[in-house]
Design a protein around this motif. Structure first.
Motif, PDB file in Angstrom:
ATOM      1  N   ASP A  22       0.832  -1.206   0.000  1.00 41.23           N
ATOM      2  CA  ASP A  22       0.000   0.000   0.000  1.00 41.23           C
ATOM      3  C   ASP A  22       0.869   1.259   0.000  1.00 41.23           C
ATOM      4  OD1 ASP A  22      -2.585   1.478   0.309  1.00 41.23           O
ATOM      5  OD2 ASP A  22      -1.703   1.985   2.265  1.00 41.23           O
ATOM      6  N   TYR A  23       1.885   1.300   0.857  1.00 36.57           N
ATOM      7  CA  TYR A  23       2.769   2.473   0.894  1.00 36.57           C
ATOM      8  C   TYR A  23       3.552   2.637  -0.408  1.00 36.57           C
ATOM      9  CZ  TYR A  23       1.968   3.982   5.680  1.00 36.57           C
ATOM     10  OH  TYR A  23       1.407   4.489   6.816  1.00 36.57           O
ATOM     11  N   LEU A  24       3.951   1.527  -1.020  1.00 40.22           N
ATOM     12  CA  LEU A  24       4.660   1.631  -2.289  1.00 40.22           C
ATOM     13  C   LEU A  24       3.738   2.147  -3.391  1.00 40.22           C
ATOM     14  CD1 LEU A  24       6.881  -1.571  -2.120  1.00 40.22           C
ATOM     15  CD2 LEU A  24       7.608   0.818  -1.861  1.00 40.22           C
ATOM     16  N   GLN A  25       2.471   1.762  -3.360  1.00 42.21           N
ATOM     17  CA  GLN A  25       1.514   2.300  -4.341  1.00 42.21           C
ATOM     18  C   GLN A  25       1.317   3.799  -4.119  1.00 42.21           C
ATOM     19  OE1 GLN A  25       0.063   0.692  -7.063  1.00 42.21           O
ATOM     20  NE2 GLN A  25      -0.306   2.843  -7.505  1.00 42.21           N
ATOM     21  N   ARG A  26       1.237   4.199  -2.865  1.00 44.61           N
ATOM     22  CA  ARG A  26       1.123   5.631  -2.549  1.00 44.61           C
ATOM     23  C   ARG A  26       2.345   6.394  -3.053  1.00 44.61           C
ATOM     24  NH1 ARG A  26      -1.010   6.160   3.682  1.00 44.61           N
ATOM     25  NH2 ARG A  26      -2.561   4.490   3.614  1.00 44.61           N
ATOM     26  N   ALA A  27       3.532   5.811  -2.843  1.00 41.71           N
ATOM     27  CA  ALA A  27       4.753   6.461  -3.323  1.00 41.71           C
ATOM     28  C   ALA A  27       4.728   6.574  -4.838  1.00 41.71           C
ATOM     29  CB  ALA A  27       5.990   5.667  -2.865  1.00 41.71           C
ATOM     30  N   SER A  28       4.244   5.553  -5.518  1.00 39.15           N
ATOM     31  CA  SER A  28       4.126   5.601  -6.985  1.00 39.15           C
ATOM     32  C   SER A  28       3.192   6.716  -7.411  1.00 39.15           C
ATOM     33  CB  SER A  28       3.594   4.268  -7.531  1.00 39.15           C
ATOM     34  OG  SER A  28       4.519   3.243  -7.351  1.00 39.15           O
TER      35      SER A  28
END
Length: 159
Positions: A22-28
């Motif tokens: 989830d955090y990596l998707q937010r960073a993307s």
């Protein structure tokens, strides 16, 4: 610049893995307009044998999975203690230098091969405590997201 969280081993369906992704998707999503991303998780498996892989074997698997042209940041207990803003500044410098990929690397249970740590652009520590790998992944993914929000100019409560 592509952001990669590279970790030895697989977590499967765990709450930590769900939050990490989830955090990596937010960073993307946040980093896209800045030329950062996608941010992705790369889980690295070593060859199955009767013996646990050595640090050197894990390092070989990490480098093979990442390929060429990647700026390495290793997670190591002897690494630097950086603030979120300092991490964001480092990411921004690598992007401005024209790096295509930046990988934050988490080793196996015994840590990373010293030669891989030496070859990295810098090493990052999460303090003197011992953390489970699942939590280190999650904390690192959150810092990658936080870095993109800082670089995007979002309000940051520490300013």
């Amino acid at each position: 610049m592509k952001l990669i969280l590279a970790a030895v081993g697989r977590l499967g369906s765990t709450p930590e893995n769900t939050l990490t992704r989830d955090y990596l998707q937010r960073a993307s999503n946040t980093g896209r307009a800045l030329g950062l991303g996608p941010a992705e998780l790369l889980e690295i498996e070593t060859k199955k044998t009767n013996k646990a892989p050595t640090k050197s074997q894990e390092a070989e698997a990490i480098l093979a999975a990442l390929g060429e042209g990647v700026a390495l940041v290793t997670c190591d207990e002897r690494g630097e203690l950086l603030t979120s803003r300092q991490i964001a500044t480092r990411i921004d410098k690598f992007k401005d230098r024209g790096e295509r990929k930046m990988a934050f690397v988490i080793g196996g249970a015994d840590g990373l091969d010293p030669e891989l740590v030496k070859a990295s652009a810098f090493s990052l520590a999460f303090g003197p405590q011992t953390w489970p790998h699942a939590l280190v992944r999650l904390m690192l993914a959150e810092q990658m997201y936080r870095a993109t929000t800082i670089l995007a100019g979002s309000p940051y409560h520490r300013d």
